[in-house]
Design an enzyme around this catalytic site. Structure first.
Site, short mmCIF file in Angstrom:
data_model
loop_
_atom_site.label_atom_id
_atom_site.label_comp_id
_atom_site.label_asym_id
_atom_site.label_seq_id
_atom_site.Cartn_x
_atom_site.Cartn_y
_atom_site.Cartn_z
N LYS A 269 0.65 -1.31 -0.10
CA LYS A 269 0.05 0.19 -0.03
C LYS A 269 0.84 1.27 -0.11
O LYS A 269 0.58 2.42 -0.66
CB LYS A 269 -0.81 0.01 1.31
CG LYS A 269 -2.26 -0.55 1.09
CD LYS A 269 -2.88 -1.23 2.23
CE LYS A 269 -2.55 -2.53 2.26
NZ LYS A 269 -2.75 -3.30 3.53
N ARG A 270 2.10 1.11 0.66
CA ARG A 270 3.00 2.30 0.55
C ARG A 270 3.32 2.87 -0.57
O ARG A 270 3.52 3.87 -0.93
CB ARG A 270 4.08 1.55 1.49
CG ARG A 270 5.19 2.20 1.73
CD ARG A 270 5.74 1.79 2.92
NE ARG A 270 6.53 0.26 2.49
CZ ARG A 270 7.65 0.33 1.55
NH1 ARG A 270 7.90 1.44 1.00
NH2 ARG A 270 8.18 -0.97 1.12
#
Length: 509
Positions: A269-270
């Site tokens: 997600k980063r």
RNA sequence: GGCGCUAUCGUCUAGGGGUUAGGACGUGAGAUUCUCAAUCUUAAAACACGGGUUCGAUUCCCGUUAGCGCUACCA
């Protein structure tokens, strides 16, 4: 093994959103099945009772359907009943099957109860690391005599079930990487079934573990080709040993490389959007995502073709052309592909997909009344976006005009400071003053020609200040399409200032 | 630490014992449109390193390095 009619499966665990990596695995499975005229089945791996959630399972199926990946066999859900003869397709509903098979292994002496406690195992592991040796289970309980086992059982000692690994190399064939071999001594006797401690182990007490159930299911469901992520390579020898213990044929494997982020770490997600539903919400087209995912780890035989429909992919796809090396997810290329498919999309489809993004701008508008105008808006602005959710921002100059902000903007100020800009704007103001009512696009065009003739200013110097006076920015879409859009929009009762109002506000007529 | 997987432009990849190492995204330049974008043309850009094998290795083998994965009574 039945090679004429392959059976493949996509077996996600419903513990989170469908991730692009898993989606690509699903796609390759689907493509392989469709290409070969085989069967694609969906199996839900929910043996992790703690983390599995029903909503994720529903989301997963929705995402798969959105991508256009339909399954021939799979569990029942809101949209359809269970399909296929090899069910149930949820592992949590197959517990009796696993228990039966465990019994068989135990009876045949191919598995054994292990009474070691987690603390003991942990101590063993620490010792192994300290001694630079491989971290494998010592096999202490493997050689327990029957009397001791009976005593332990009678005393109610909790036990896990372990498989006896035979003393020979464990080999399998990988369609992507070729033959792979693991020495027997590097593979521990794996746990098949967790111990039941009477509550201390939480919900998972006595539940068989992944490596075991996946093998039982793949065998029972007659899977011929196991296509999955390469994080399973190290699990495969254990699974091969399980196939052997049961005397089942070992399927072909194809391990797909990991998808990485720009920093070469596993995509997360980063790195931005990773779940399929997020891409959908952002206004990516499923055909773009599918095309991109197909290209991430696979290439056409001609080495050149970049755009494929699902149909074309099923014709062209082959596991032999899948690359073994990890791939970095490239949002730029995905965007390029999305723009490509956006250009080809039907206007009505785009309208349906985009309407939701304009809830603020279109508040109170009657969708039917503004439909034609909305199509006009999309025709002008869709070619300027990477994905549909950028539409409101890109088309913002149509919906509103802030004269103060337009003047304050640094780049604008530089443009407006020029003498030519002042001359042009005063000429424009004169004409607006002399003219009554709506500014027709034709009239406007005429004015521009007149101003050009009267002042000798042309090109950027002519258009930039005017553009700022009308849209607040010195660049944007073509004037001859933008002006009618603004005028028609203003006439429609949507909250859009007309061209006249904008110029008046800016020049202070 | 052990075991395993991987290694061609910045990125995705094609190729393969002798090639001008090909394509695409992105980047630069030019053309074009009022601008930006789009489009077209064009340019720069790669075989990780060290040993073999060979007449010849980017290609085959071995090693090194780096990255990643597994090393759970997670999946």
């Amino acid at each position: 093994m039945n090679t004429t009619n392959p059976r493949v499966r996509f077996a996600p665990s419903p513990t989170g959103m469908l991730h692009v990596g898993n989606a690509r695995t699903a796609l390759y499975n689907w493509l392989f099945a469709r290409r070969a005229g085989g069967v694609f089945l969906l199996r839900i791996e929910d043996t992790d009772l703690e983390r599995s959630e029903e909503r994720y399972e529903a989301q997963l199926m929705e995402d798969l359907r959105w991508l256009g990946l339909d399954w021939d066999e799979g569990p029942a859900d809101a949209d359809s009943g269970e399909k296929g003869e090899f069910g149930p397709y949820r592992q949590s509903e197959r517990l009796a099957i696993y228990a039966e098979h465990t019994e068989r292994l135990l009876n045949e002496g191919k598995a054994y109860p292990c009474f070691c406690t987690p603390e003991e195992l942990e101590a063993e592991r620490k010792q192994a690391v300290a001694g630079h040796g491989p971290q494998v289970y010592s096999g202490r309980c493997r050689t327990l005599d029957q009397t001791t086992i009976d005593e332990n059982l009678a005393a109610g000692k909790p036990f896990a079930v372990r498989l006896k690994i035979e003393d020979h190399p464990l080999r399998f064939h990988d369609l992507v990487r070729g033959p792979v071999e693991f020495a027997a001594e590097t593979v521990s006797d794996p746990i098949l079934v967790r111990s039941a401690t009477g509550g201390a182990g939480g919900m998972s007490e006595g539940i068989p573990v992944y490596n075991y159930v996946v093998t039982v299911d793949d065998a029972l469901m007659e899977i011929t080709h196991v296509i999955r992520g390469d994080d399973h390579i190290s699990n495969t020898p254990k699974q091969v040993a399980i196939y052997e213990a049961f005397g089942w044929p070992v399927p072909e494997f194809a391990h797909l490389s990991t998808i990485l982020g720009a920093d070469r770490e596993r995509l997360s997600k980063r790195h931005g959007a990773t779940s399929i539903s997020t891409f959908r919400e952002m206004g990516y087209l499923p055909e773009a995502l599918v095309n991109y995912l197909a290209l991430l780890g696979w290439g056409a035989e001609d080495g050149k073709t970049e755009t494929f429909t699902l149909e074309e992919l099923t014709q062209a796809f082959s596991l032999e052309r899948v690359t073994p090396s990890p791939a970095i997810f490239d949002f730029d290329k995905l965007n390029w592909l999305n723009r490509h498919y956006l250009k080809q999309a039907e206007p009505e489809r785009l309208a349906t997909l985009s309407w939701g993004y304009f809830s603020a701008q279109m508040a109170g508008a009657d969708p039917a009344a503004v439909h034609t105008w909305f199509l006009q808006l999309l025709a002008l602005f869709v070619p300027a976006v990477d994905h549909l959710d950028q539409l409101p921002a890109t088309s913002a100059p149509v919906f509103g005009f802030d004269a103060e902000a337009a003047r304050a903007n640094e780049e604008n100020a530089a443009v407006l400071a020029a003498d030519s800009a002042r001359t042009v704007l005063s000429e424009l103001a004169n004409r607006v003053r002399a003219h009554q009512g709506r500014v027709a696009p034709e009239a406007f065009k005429e004015w521009m020609n007149e101003i050009k003739a009267a002042t000798g200013v042309k090109g950027k110097e002519l258009f930039h200040p005017v553009r700022i006076a009308i849209t607040g920015a010195h660049s944007g879409r073509e004037f001859d399409k933008l002006l009618p859009l603004i005028e028609d929009g203003a006439a429609l009762g949507i909250n859009i200032p007309s061209v006249r109002q904008r110029i008046e506000r800016f020049v202070g007529v």
